[in-house]
Structures are given as structure tokens and as C-alpha cells.
Design a protein around this motif. Structure first.
Motif, short mmCIF file in Angstrom:
data_model
loop_
_atom_site.label_atom_id
_atom_site.label_comp_id
_atom_site.label_asym_id
_atom_site.label_seq_id
_atom_site.Cartn_x
_atom_site.Cartn_y
_atom_site.Cartn_z
N TRP A 1 2.65 7.67 10.24
CA TRP A 1 1.68 7.41 11.30
C TRP A 1 2.12 8.14 12.56
CZ3 TRP A 1 -2.55 4.20 10.24
CH2 TRP A 1 -2.47 3.47 9.04
N GLU B 1 -1.92 12.91 7.04
CA GLU B 1 -2.46 13.27 5.73
C GLU B 1 -1.41 13.96 4.87
OE1 GLU B 1 -5.96 15.59 6.19
OE2 GLU B 1 -6.85 14.22 7.66
N ALA C 1 2.29 12.31 0.02
CA ALA C 1 2.19 11.89 -1.39
C ALA C 1 2.79 12.95 -2.28
CB ALA C 1 0.72 11.67 -1.77
N LEU C 2 3.13 12.55 -3.48
CA LEU C 2 3.52 13.50 -4.52
C LEU C 2 2.25 14.03 -5.19
CD1 LEU C 2 6.56 11.64 -6.12
CD2 LEU C 2 6.55 13.51 -4.47
N PRO C 3 2.37 15.10 -5.98
CA PRO C 3 1.18 15.62 -6.66
C PRO C 3 0.51 14.55 -7.52
CG PRO C 3 3.00 17.16 -6.82
CD PRO C 3 3.56 15.92 -6.23
N GLU C 4 -0.80 14.48 -7.43
CA GLU C 4 -1.53 13.49 -8.22
C GLU C 4 -1.50 13.83 -9.70
OE1 GLU C 4 -5.37 12.29 -7.09
OE2 GLU C 4 -4.82 11.91 -5.00
N HIS D 1 0.79 -1.23 0.00
CA HIS D 1 0.00 0.00 0.00
C HIS D 1 0.83 1.28 0.00
CE1 HIS D 1 -3.40 -2.60 0.49
NE2 HIS D 1 -2.90 -3.13 1.56
N GLY D 2 2.16 1.17 -0.12
CA GLY D 2 2.99 2.35 -0.28
C GLY D 2 3.36 3.02 1.04
N PRO D 3 4.14 4.11 0.94
CA PRO D 3 4.65 4.78 2.14
C PRO D 3 3.59 5.64 2.83
CG PRO D 3 5.50 5.83 0.15
CD PRO D 3 4.69 4.67 -0.30
N LYS D 4 3.58 5.56 4.15
CA LYS D 4 2.68 6.38 4.97
C LYS D 4 3.46 6.90 6.17
CE LYS D 4 -0.58 4.26 2.51
NZ LYS D 4 -0.80 4.79 1.17
N GLN E 1 -3.16 7.76 10.88
CA GLN E 1 -2.47 8.02 9.62
C GLN E 1 -2.40 9.51 9.35
OE1 GLN E 1 -2.97 6.90 4.86
NE2 GLN E 1 -4.39 6.07 6.32
N ALA F 1 5.73 8.59 -8.32
CA ALA F 1 5.04 8.20 -7.09
C ALA F 1 6.04 8.15 -5.95
CB ALA F 1 4.38 6.84 -7.26
N LEU F 2 5.56 8.48 -4.77
CA LEU F 2 6.41 8.36 -3.59
C LEU F 2 6.70 6.89 -3.33
CD1 LEU F 2 7.66 10.08 -1.31
CD2 LEU F 2 5.58 9.71 0.01
#
Lengths: 354, 86
Positions: free
Chosen positions: A61, A74, A77-80, A56-59, A72, A85-86
């Protein structure tokens, strides 16, 4: 009491203890997940962790109690809608603003939080350099791994990227410039070394009492800068090897630095099967091995770039490091002697103490 | 509407339910709508480029699918972790 956060390939392990006494494991969080880094922010008491799920990628917490529930953050992330992708978050670092926290990651990303790590945003100015200059990744990816605030000046920050060198801002991240003069990338042909920008910095630390001084473990060479990271001098003479990943400093002594040399880039283990930390107290003019209490026979350990830390600014200095073997060691006397904190953990990615 | 079916940890982030009716004509549209419905899910299945994450598998009525796979109103889309790791 020292609280130790050991981030591993299979979760976060938290320990409490005193140097020399047995450390007690107080929490394991994110079981089975790669935890890249974790720390407690003493300003808020909040614990932050960067976790990269393979699914599920980097988060990021956060929690007040690492044995309890995590929330989690907010904006991680990188710009959509772009073409990147991060991939991973290598490090978290506290900034000079009251609630400023930074995260560095792959692909060459600096994320910033102004609310203690609850919400995050991209530093766009540095990201534009990455996009326009086609930074080259190192073996572990294009990782922004070292984040060095300037004590007392929230506008000044220095970061390092593997393999895109050293970057400075003096206006709070609005603009950035390189600081690479004097770094010699031995992995490039001789005629290309001076102009090379694919500089594989492994770790960088600032001397808090003399902030214009920085120390760096490079991919071949240990360096010092006395002009705020604009130019660098190799101080690796006297070490058994010029390769290694982590580096630490004593915040009370701007002439101090500690490294853990590995044999070579093609043999990334402690030389001669001996685990030794090397200390300088004269800004790199000489180095002294510190191995008392560490394995000195048939010990071929690898210590990664985020796996060496100090516990705040305590006197005497407390140092801790972990290895990919799952061993964690500590020192309560500035490296003169060492004790075992933990063994048989999963691969250690990072160690942080508070 | 097609139905997206998830298991933990996605289920917890999606209100504790496994099955979710979602509008969309392709897998990508469904997943964007699904992530948009639950803020905590954002980025867990799709990355910033809009791609399904590398180690996530999507099945439409039991058949492997990708972002462009067409989806009908009675279809079931399973979101599952891939066989990977170490």
C-alpha cells in the motif's frame, strides 16, 4: 525531526520526535492487520507499507499521509497459474534508480518497482533459481529479507534469503550467483557444512562508504565480507552469543556494525535478562556492549531481523529498535545511551526511520 | 446468474455493493469472474494458484463449498473470513 514507522502484528504505528524527547504517535494504520514493513521514500515523500492480511494475502500500500487514505499497489503477486503463491513480504528497500524500490518476501521472492512502489513485477531470474534449486525455508518461511544496493551502481545488488544464502547480481537482475564462501552452518553435520546451500542468513547490511564490505548476522555467527559478499569471515568472537537477528551499520564508518545478541537458537531472548546492543568500530575485531538506558534486569526480549534501523545518515547516528514485547527504544548518540520511544505496542515486526 | 455476497473489506473494493450477479458453473469460475470485474480485488479471495485463500470460507446457499462446488443460476455464494487469527 525523526519519523519512525513501527510495523507490528496489529497495524502500523507512526511516531514523530527528537532523540531524548518524547515521541508522539501521529498515525495508526491497518488496524488489526499484520504490517511487515513500512518506510517513507525521501525521493518522493511517499510512504510504502507491506501488509499481509491473514485472510486476503500480502499487499503493498502507499500514501503521502499515513494518517489518511492508502492506495493498493498493483502487481504484487507471483505468476498466475503456477504452483506457488506469495505468502508474505518481509521488507521494502530503496534502490539506486530514481524510483526503484524492492520488496523481499516468501517464498524467496524479489519484487521490483520502477515507479516508486505503485506497480510491481517479479525478478524472474532469481525466481528461476528458487524453482530449480528447491530452496529450503527457515523457521519463519522462505524469506528474502535483506536487500543491499550498491551505492551509485543500479546494476549491482546483493540479497539474502533464509535459508538460501547470499545472492549477487551485477547486471541489474538479469543473472544471479551465490556468495557463500566461508559461511559455516553449525546446524549441519560437519561433513556437509562446506557444500551446504541451505544457509540461514538472518540479516545483512552493506557499508555505504566502502560498498565491497558487508556485515551479516547468521544463524550462529556474525560475519564480514570485504570482497563484495563473495567470501565471509566470522567476526563473532567477543559477543555474549553468536545468535541474533538484526544488524545495523553506521553509514559514516565502514568499520562499524551493531548487533543485538540473543542467547541461542533454542532460547531467543536477550542474554541474562539484559538488553544490550553490541558495537564494533574496528570491523569486528572487538565488540563493546551498549546498554545505558536499556532494561538491565529481568528483561527477556526478542528483537526480530527488521526491527533495528538507523535514521538516514545523520551525525550523530540515530538508532532505533523494537522488540516482540512491544517496546521500542532509540539512541541519539550512536548507541552510547538509549531512551524509550514506546511501550505496550503489539509484537514489533519492523522499525524504519526517516 | 448466481449471486456473490461479500462484506467489508471486499465490499468496498467491489464498488460498495454487497451482492454481485456473476456468471459461472462452479465456485472457482464465479470467483475468477468476480475478481476480474474489479481490478482492486485481484488476489483477495483466490491466490495465484487459483485456490481459495486458506482463511476464506465460501458457502453456497449456506452450505460450505470449495472451488469445485457446482453453482446454479439462483444460488447465493457467501464469501466470509474464517474463524482464525491470533
Amino acid at each position: 525531526m525523526t519519523e519512525l514507522f513501527v510495523a507490528t502484528k496489529k497495524g502500523l504505528f507512526v511516531y514523530d520526535g527528537e532523540p531524548g524527547a518524547q515521541f508522539k504517535q501521529t498515525a495508526r494504520a491497518f488496524a488489526g492487520e499484520p504490517v511487515e514493513y513500512a518506510l517513507r521514500d525521501p525521493r518522493s515523500g511517499r510512504v510504502l507499507a507491506s501488509v499481509t492480511s491473514p485472510f486476503h494475502g500480502p499487499k503493498v500500500w502507499y500514501t503521502d499521509d499515513p494518517a489518511g487514505e492508502w492506495q493498493q499497489a498493483e502487481g504484487v503477486a507471483l505468476p498466475e497459474g503456477g504452483d506457488a503463491a506469495l505468502e508474505r513480504l518481509w521488507v521494502l528497500a530503496l534502490g539506486e534508480g530514481d524510483e526503484t524500490v524492492y520488496a523481499g518476501g516468501d517464498p524467496g521472492v524479489l519484487l521490483e518497482s520502477r515507479d516508486g512502489g505503485l506497480t510491481w513485477g517479479l525478478n524472474h531470474a532469481l525466481w528461476e533459481h528458487q524453482r530449480q534449486e528447491a530452496w529450503q525455508p527457515g523457521g519463519g518461511g522462505l524469506c528474502l529479507h535483506s536487500i543491499c544496493p550498491w551505492p551509485g551502481d543500479a546494476d549491482r545488488l546483493t540479497v539474502a534469503v533464509s535459508a538460501a544464502g547470499v545472492w549477487h547480481t551485477e547486471d541489474g537482475g538479469e543473472t544471479w550467483h551465490r556468495g557463500d564462501q566461508g559461511i559455516v552452518p553449525g546446524y549441519m553435520p560437519e561433513e556437509d557444512r562446506e557444500a551446504a546451500t541451505n544457509l540461514c542468513v538472518h540479516h545483512m547490511e552493506r557499508a555505504p562508504l566502502r560498498p565491497e564490505r558487508l556485515f551479516m548476522q547468521f544463524h550462529g555467527g556474525v560475519y564480514r565480507s570485504d570482497d563484495a559478499g563473495e567470501s565471509w569471515t566470522n567476526i563473532g568472537d567477543g559477543l555474549p552469543a553468536d545468535f541474533g537477528f538484526p544488524l545495523m551499520v553506521d553509514p559514516a564508518d565502514p568499520d562499524s556494525a551493531y548487533v543485538i545478541p540473543l542467547t541461542a537458537d533454542i532460547d531467543r531472548v536477550t542474554p541474562d535478562g539484559r538488553v544490550r546492543v553490541y558495537e564494533t568500530r574496528d570491523a569486528g575485531a572487538s565488540w563493546t556492549p551498549r546498554g545505558e538506558g536499556l532494561p538491565q534486569e529481568e528483561a527477556y526480549l526478542t528483537v526480530l531481523r527488521q526491527s533495528f534501523c538507523r535514521a538516514g545518515s545523520r551525525d550523530p547516528l540515530e538508532l532505533y529498535f523494537g522488540a516482540t514485547s512491544g517496546d521500542v527504544f532509540g539512541s541519539g548518540d550512536a548507541g552510547a545511551s538509549w531512551f524509550t520511544v514506546a511501550t505496550r505496542l503489539p509484537t514489533v515486526y519492523a522499525v524504519a526511520a526517516s | 446468474m448466481a449471486t456473490i455476497r461479500v462484506r467489508e473489506p471486499l465490499k468496498k473494493l467491489a464498488g460498495g455493493e454487497s451482492d454481485h450477479p456473476v456468471e459461472g458453473a462452479t465456485v472457482a469460475e464465479l470467483l475468477r469472474g468476480f475478481e476480474g470485474e474489479y481490478a482492486q480485488l485481484s488476489g483477495w479471495i483466490l491466490d495465484e494458484r487459483g485456490h481459495i485463500r486458506r482463511h476464506i470460507n465460501v458457502f453456497v446457499n449456506g452450505e460450505p463449498g470449495d472451488e469445485d462446488t457446482a453453482v446454479g443460476p439462483d444460488d447465493r455464494v457467501d464469501i466470509l473470513p474464517a474463524i482464525s487469527g491470533g
